[in-house]
Design an enzyme around this catalytic site. Structure first.
Site, PDB file in Angstrom:
ATOM      1  N   LYS A 205    -113.047  -2.391  60.896  1.00 17.72           N
ATOM      2  CA  LYS A 205    -114.219  -2.320  60.015  1.00 17.72           C
ATOM      3  C   LYS A 205    -115.505  -2.403  60.852  1.00 17.72           C
ATOM      4  CE  LYS A 205    -116.287  -4.779  56.107  1.00 17.72           C
ATOM      5  NZ  LYS A 205    -116.095  -5.802  55.068  1.00 17.72           N
ATOM      6  N   GLU A 211    -109.689  -7.672  70.344  1.00 20.61           N
ATOM      7  CA  GLU A 211    -108.268  -7.300  70.487  1.00 20.61           C
ATOM      8  C   GLU A 211    -108.071  -5.805  70.261  1.00 20.61           C
ATOM      9  OE1 GLU A 211    -109.536  -9.792  68.705  1.00 20.61           O
ATOM     10  OE2 GLU A 211    -108.082 -11.403  68.363  1.00 20.61           O
ATOM     11  N   GLY A 265    -112.067  -6.940  54.601  1.00 22.34           N
ATOM     12  CA  GLY A 265    -110.971  -6.557  55.499  1.00 22.34           C
ATOM     13  C   GLY A 265    -109.601  -6.742  54.864  1.00 22.34           C
ATOM     14  N   ARG A 266    -109.381  -7.906  54.258  1.00 21.24           N
ATOM     15  CA  ARG A 266    -108.045  -8.197  53.715  1.00 21.24           C
ATOM     16  C   ARG A 266    -107.779  -7.484  52.395  1.00 21.24           C
ATOM     17  NH1 ARG A 266    -111.313 -12.321  54.205  1.00 21.24           N
ATOM     18  NH2 ARG A 266    -112.067 -13.528  52.431  1.00 21.24           N
ATOM     19  N   GLU A 351    -107.156 -16.834  53.791  1.00 19.62           N
ATOM     20  CA  GLU A 351    -108.489 -16.487  54.290  1.00 19.62           C
ATOM     21  C   GLU A 351    -109.491 -16.487  53.133  1.00 19.62           C
ATOM     22  OE1 GLU A 351    -109.203 -13.901  58.162  1.00 19.62           O
ATOM     23  OE2 GLU A 351    -109.157 -12.631  56.395  1.00 19.62           O
ATOM     24  N   HIS A 382     -80.680 -19.952  53.576  1.00 12.74           N
ATOM     25  CA  HIS A 382     -79.820 -20.544  54.610  1.00 12.74           C
ATOM     26  C   HIS A 382     -80.654 -21.276  55.649  1.00 12.74           C
ATOM     27  CE1 HIS A 382     -76.342 -18.389  53.014  1.00 12.74           C
ATOM     28  NE2 HIS A 382     -77.260 -17.527  52.642  1.00 12.74           N
ATOM     29  N   LYS A 510    -113.422 -16.981  67.863  1.00 14.49           N
ATOM     30  CA  LYS A 510    -113.832 -15.731  68.519  1.00 14.49           C
ATOM     31  C   LYS A 510    -114.968 -16.006  69.505  1.00 14.49           C
ATOM     32  CE  LYS A 510    -113.093 -12.271  64.843  1.00 14.49           C
ATOM     33  NZ  LYS A 510    -113.776 -11.292  64.004  1.00 14.49           N
TER      34      LYS A 510
HETATM   35  C1  G6Q Z   1    -110.297  -9.919  56.781  1.00 13.90           C
HETATM   36  C2  G6Q Z   1    -110.922 -10.476  57.956  1.00 13.90           C
HETATM   37  C3  G6Q Z   1    -110.241 -10.163  59.267  1.00 13.90           C
HETATM   38  C4  G6Q Z   1    -110.556  -8.773  59.797  1.00 13.90           C
HETATM   39  C5  G6Q Z   1    -110.130  -8.701  61.264  1.00 13.90           C
HETATM   40  C6  G6Q Z   1    -110.364  -7.344  61.855  1.00 13.90           C
HETATM   41  O1  G6Q Z   1    -110.713 -10.059  55.651  1.00 13.90           O
HETATM   42  O2  G6Q Z   1    -112.255 -10.146  57.966  1.00 13.90           O
HETATM   43  O3  G6Q Z   1    -108.855 -10.317  59.217  1.00 13.90           O
HETATM   44  O4  G6Q Z   1    -109.907  -7.809  59.028  1.00 13.90           O
HETATM   45  O5  G6Q Z   1    -110.820  -9.684  61.993  1.00 13.90           O
HETATM   46  O6  G6Q Z   1    -111.703  -6.984  61.761  1.00 13.90           O
HETATM   47  P1  G6Q Z   1    -112.159  -5.507  62.044  1.00 13.90           P
HETATM   48  O7  G6Q Z   1    -111.540  -4.628  61.017  1.00 13.90           O
HETATM   49  O8  G6Q Z   1    -113.648  -5.527  61.953  1.00 13.90           O
HETATM   50  O9  G6Q Z   1    -111.660  -5.155  63.410  1.00 13.90           O
END
Ligand code: G6Q
Length: 546
Positions: A205, A211, A265-266, A351, A382, A510
């Site tokens: 996003k 990463e 994002g989620r 989150e 199990h 971060k």
């Molecule tokens: C989700 C969070 C988080 C995000 C990641 C990746 O709601 O904001 O999980 O999706 O940190 O972020 P980017 O899509 O910006 O790389």
């Protein structure tokens, strides 16, 4: 505003004192209509919530609480683009991404539906080109492998959905997901792949995530060992809200699929973040997923609170977290293809509702989001089910049960379902000392030996669970299921008076990682840290093999 001061909350607290010792087993024995009373359907999705520590009075009181915090108004505010994500100053409109009725959805005076539709059309055209072979790899071969590089919301959703919809995969297509900056993830994935037939989707996003950018650069290095710089355009596309950063990375913005800051994002696999899903199962099936989400949106928006699945699920969660003091919630899908569903739900729920500050900025004195966990059945039976049955904590469980398998095989599915139902029944019923006594004596135990063994074999029961039952895990059903949980989380956030749509908690780590990274260089002067961190940095530098 704290919910603790709401009269309806206080009334629930009094009701809890009356109800806490009431046995579900007895309630079932007394009331043959309990299932009918406490089950509800939306389309093909059935929620059976009869095996909960509730009476009709409990449900009435929970609904009164939902009315007191004006859940219907919150629902409308979300669907109509109000800036309910206060701390980020944004609307929350994942529902617009699956608004199949295409009615206008306004954000700051602009209808966002044309934007949504344009990106869907771009995704569709792109998928068609890949699938029909009009878009080929640099050496003229068909694309056979999609590698999504993203993390968190830009990974968990598409990865979970691709796994779940594997029976719908376009022939000859495979989807891979690389999220971890641990080089193992990328290396082991690429080891199986041919650069001539691999398409990378760089999903971020913000397009600033360390990463993802690190993995994307290494993926490009790998690709360039076999191809030329000008071939990158054929094998790398981006999904982002940040066109400038995408261009800076070297991906032509023609090859970028856009989404917007009002998509969290989620909550984003419904957007262009779902591109790997559409590439893997085809755009038609991606649209079926959106249809399912939309169906649940209509249910959530239009059904009365007492017949509204996400509202009931949310209220039951509050009942256990805040009154029964439950710390966790297990989600156990009896469907192997939903193996990643609990991890996905962890992010969605934890989150969103892992917050200790309310919407007004004050510290909260009551429990908010629980720990979410689980694995597919029957495997969990199990392993950790011991604790759910006989441990000292109350752990509500959601059993997710598809009746039909995509892979019917002799009596596998019946065994699977029998086990799921048995767990739910056993949690509710338990096994009394009297029942154990009879059982042991039938097995030939007697006297001291019997008495010594007896307490270990007693199950207290009265442990709550929901069953979510449906015919088959189709794309529509999966869409319904995920949207249902999204709305459940939303209802709980509204009652707890927290912002479910920010995630400042992921920021501190971060920031500190960025500060520590230069300190790990061999000759760098180590900046100021606590003694643990400083010594760890020194040890890592000593132990590191060149
Ligand atoms: C989700 C969070 C988080 C995000 C990641 C990746 O709601 O904001 O999980 O999706 O940190 O972020 P980017 O899509 O910006 O790389």
């Amino acid at each position: 505003m704290t919910p603790l001061n709401i009269p309806e909350w206080q009334s629930l607290a009094r009701h809890y004192s009356d109800l806490k010792f009431v046995s579900m087993r007895e309630q079932f024995a007394l009331d043959s209509g309990r299932f009918d009373r406490f089950s509800v359907k939306s389309g093909d999705l059935l929620l059976d919530y009869s095996k909960n520590r509730i009476t009709q009075e409990t449900i009435d009181k929970l609904i009164e609480l939902a009315e007191a915090v004006n859940i219907p108004d919150w629902i409308e505010r979300m669907f109509t683009g109000d800036t309910i994500n206060l701390t980020e100053g944004r609307a929350v409109l994942h529902t617009a991404l699956r608004n199949r009725s295409n009615t206008p959805v306004m954000v700051d005076g602009e209808d966002v539906m044309p934007l949504v539709n344009a990106v869907l059309a771009k995704m569709k055209a792109f998928c068609e080109q890949v699938h029909n072979g009009s878009r080929l790899g640099f050496s003229g071969k068909r694309i056979t492998d999609i590698v999504n590089i993203g993390i968190g919301g830009s990974d968990l959703g598409p990865a979970m959905i691709c796994d779940a919809l594997e029976p719908y995969a376009v022939e000859g297509m495979a989807a891979h997901f690389v999220s971890n900056v641990d080089g193992t993830d990328l290396s082991t994935t690429l080891a199986k792949l041919n650069p001539e037939t691999t398409l990378f989707v760089i999903a971020s996003k913000t397009f600033t995530t360390q990463e993802t950018l690190t993995n994307a650069e290494s993926a490009r290095d790998w690709f360039l060992k076999a191809a030329k710089q000008e071939d990158v355009a054929k094998h790398f596309v981006a999904v982002s809200t940040n066109a400038e950063a995408v261009a800076n990375f070297g991906i032509d913005t023609e090859n970028m699929f856009e989404f917007w800051d009002w998509v969290g994002g989620r909550y984003s696999f419904w957007s262009a973040i779902g591109l790997p899903i559409a590439l893997y199962v085809g755009m038609d099936n991606f649209e079926r997923l959106l249809d399912g989400g939309h169906e649940m949106d209509n249910h959530f928006r239009n059904q009365p609170l007492a017949e509204n699945i996400p509202v009931i699920m949310g209220l039951l969660g509050i009942w256990y977290a805040n009154f029964f003091n439950a710390q966790t919630q297990a989600i156990v899908p009896y469907d192997h293809s939903l193996a990643r569903f609990p991890s996905y739900m962890q992010q969605l729920d934890m989150e969103s509702n892992g917050k200790f500050i309310n919407r007004g900025g004050q510290r909260i004195s009551y429990k908010t989001g629980p720990v979410i966990w689980g694995t597919p059945g029957t495997n969990g039976q199990h392993a950790y089910f011991q604790l759910i049955h006989q441990g000292t904590q109350l752990i509500p469980v959601d059993f997710v049960l598809p009746v039909n398998s995509h892979y019917p095989k002799s009596d596998h599915q019946s065994i699977l379902l029998a086990n799921g139902l048995a767990q739910s029944e056993a949690l509710m019923k338990g096994k009394t000392a009297e029942e154990v006594r009879v059982e042991l004596s039938n097995e030939g135990y007697e006297g001291k030996e019997l008495e010594a063994l007896l307490p270990h074999k007693v199950f207290p029961g009265n442990r709550p669970s929901n069953i979510l039952l449906f015919s088959k895990l189709t794309p529509e059903m999966l869409g319904q299921l995920v949207a249902m949980y999204e709305h459940k989380v939303f209802v709980q956030g509204a009652i707890w008076n927290i912002n479910s749509f920010d995630q400042w908690g992921v920021e501190l780590g971060k920031q500190l990682a960025k500060a520590i990274l230069p300190d790990l260089a061999d000759d760098a002067a180590i900046s100021a840290h606590d003694s643990s961190t400083t010594n760890m940095i020194k040890l890592i530098r000593e132990l590191r093999q060149s």
